[in-house]
Write an enzyme that holds these catalytic residues in place. Structure first.
Site, PDB file in Angstrom:
ATOM      1  N   ARG A   1      -2.748   6.524   0.937  1.00 55.41           N
ATOM      2  CA  ARG A   1      -3.322   7.632   1.701  1.00 55.41           C
ATOM      3  C   ARG A   1      -2.371   8.359   2.643  1.00 55.41           C
ATOM      4  O   ARG A   1      -2.697   9.435   3.121  1.00 55.41           O
ATOM      5  CB  ARG A   1      -4.532   7.114   2.494  1.00 55.41           C
TER       6      ARG A   1
ATOM      7  N   ARG B   1      -6.892  12.475  -4.591  1.00 53.12           N
ATOM      8  CA  ARG B   1      -8.097  11.900  -3.992  1.00 53.12           C
ATOM      9  C   ARG B   1      -9.199  12.949  -3.851  1.00 53.12           C
ATOM     10  O   ARG B   1     -10.392  12.644  -3.977  1.00 53.12           O
ATOM     11  CB  ARG B   1      -7.744  11.319  -2.625  1.00 53.12           C
TER      12      ARG B   1
ATOM     13  N   ASP C   1      -6.946  -2.027  -7.269  1.00 56.77           N
ATOM     14  CA  ASP C   1      -7.680  -2.597  -6.144  1.00 56.77           C
ATOM     15  C   ASP C   1      -8.011  -4.039  -6.460  1.00 56.77           C
ATOM     16  O   ASP C   1      -8.274  -4.387  -7.610  1.00 56.77           O
ATOM     17  CB  ASP C   1      -8.968  -1.806  -5.887  1.00 56.77           C
TER      18      ASP C   1
ATOM     19  N   ARG D   1       0.818  -1.222   0.000  1.00 53.35           N
ATOM     20  CA  ARG D   1       0.000   0.000   0.000  1.00 53.35           C
ATOM     21  C   ARG D   1       0.850   1.270   0.000  1.00 53.35           C
ATOM     22  O   ARG D   1       0.409   2.318   0.488  1.00 53.35           O
ATOM     23  CB  ARG D   1      -0.963   0.034   1.196  1.00 53.35           C
TER      24      ARG D   1
ATOM     25  N   TYR E   1     -15.569 -10.951   0.142  1.00 55.27           N
ATOM     26  CA  TYR E   1     -16.319  -9.746  -0.222  1.00 55.27           C
ATOM     27  C   TYR E   1     -17.534 -10.077  -1.080  1.00 55.27           C
ATOM     28  O   TYR E   1     -18.602  -9.462  -0.933  1.00 55.27           O
ATOM     29  CB  TYR E   1     -15.408  -8.772  -0.979  1.00 55.27           C
TER      30      TYR E   1
END
Length: 355
Positions: free
Chosen positions: A43, A52, A88, A39, A165
């Site tokens: 962020r 973003r 993703d 990652r 998921y």
């Protein structure tokens, strides 16, 4: 024009300015271990936050120029030894026909979940990988802009993790619905897992054709199983993927929380195994006989410590794992609150290490 995988890899290795990662994956001798962070394109970087604020999540993922810019940010800012494509794992369920929404503060939500054979049979399989052309385009743009500075890592989510998921429809700490489906309707579960596996193989192969220098399979939720059930519902499908793809490019298999099955994962023929922070270098090396590259396993939360402590920890981690057949990384993805200076300290610590 490169017409074969072998030629493609040879040319890539010869032209890369920094090929430490590929050397470590192939078990070749290195002067120091390579380092990157799961990652790392994300962020914690202010530059990422700027994009973003302008574009929603799937616009960033599906626009090759944006995905490439985000992918390259950590290479420019903290000087990692590899780039990992910004994308993703849930693009695969999307390509198979399910709606995936990213909701602020909640994470991914899948409004329609898999409950029956009818749902499984309705999934797109043969054409799914071709629906992900934007990913392959992002790889091509990223490779061009990286200009052979470092390798580019492609990736996919493991079948069990995607299954979670697709059955639950959102994140969970325990994945009870997904596990219950396996226990109560095993034939249905295996049918879904196999379809995800088939799509994932095609997807990773296309990433490599597009230019990914190596790939990683993320099984983030494998640790909810005991050993027997991991070897029933997760491992066989991961093994299928590794065996189908490993001859096309170096392959890293990361199954979080599965300390008990390192030997079985090693037997897949993967080039490297990722480790979470609950494992130890001595335990992992002991089980695998020092015959495979290991990747990991610093706890991302420890990046909140001082840069001095991070440096000390990383140097000790390298001493524990050894320089050869080792890739320095985190035990899972870097979290948003980590200061950029601390992420840079993690990278710099590897580069300052001396025997």
């Amino acid at each position: 024009m490169i017409t074969t995988t072998h030629n493609r890899e040879t040319i890539s290795m010869q032209s890369l300015k920094n090929d430490l990662l590929l050397k470590a994956l192939r078990g070749e001798k290195v002067s120091r271990p390579p380092v990157w962070m799961m990652r790392q394109a994300g962020r914690y970087l202010p530059e990422y936050q700027e994009l973003r604020a302008k574009y929603d999540f799937f616009t960033r993922v599906q626009t090759p120029e944006l995905a490439a810019a985000i992918t390259i940010q950590p290479v420019d800012i903290i000087d990692t030894d590899a780039a990992i494509l910004f994308s993703d794992i849930l693009v695969v369920p999307q390509a198979m026909g399910l709606t995936v929404e990213m909701i602020e503060g909640r994470g991914p939500v899948l409004p329609k979940t898999i409950k029956s054979f009818e749902d499984v049979n309705a999934l797109v399989v043969e054409e799914a990988a071709s629906q992900l052309q934007y990913v392959y385009n992002a790889i091509k743009v990223t490779k061009q802009q990286l200009n052979n500075r470092v390798p580019l890592i492609g990736f996919a989510g493991a079948p069990w993790t995607l299954f979670c998921y697709m059955v639950e429809g959102k994140g969970s700490k325990t994945w009870d619905k997904a596990k219950t489906l396996c226990y109560t309707q095993p034939e249905l579960a295996h049918a879904l897992l196999q379809k995800i596996t088939d799509v994932t193989i095609a997807y990773l192969k296309q990433q490599i054709v597009a230019g990914a220098d190596c790939v990683q399979l993320f099984d983030s939720w494998a640790g909810v199983w005991d050993k027997q059930d991991f070897l029933t519902y997760a491992h066989p499908y991961n093994k299928q993927i590794v065996e189908a793809v490993k001859n096309d490019a170096p392959f890293t298999l990361f199954a979080k929380g599965v300390w008990h099955s390192l030997v079985e994962m090693q037997d897949t023929g993967a080039n490297a195994l990722g480790l979470d922070w609950a494992n130890t270098a001595a335990f992992a090396r002991g089980l695998t006989g020092n015959n495979i590259t290991l990747q990991g396993n610093y706890d991302p939360a420890k990046l909140m410590q001082s840069p001095e402590k991070i440096t000390k920890d990383v140097h000790q981690m390298i001493n524990d794992f050894g320089v050869q057949r080792y890739i320095v990384n985190l035990g899972h993805g870097i979290t948003p609150q980590i200061p950029v200076s601390h992420a840079r300290a993690f990278i710099d610590a590897v580069k300052s290490w001396k025997e």
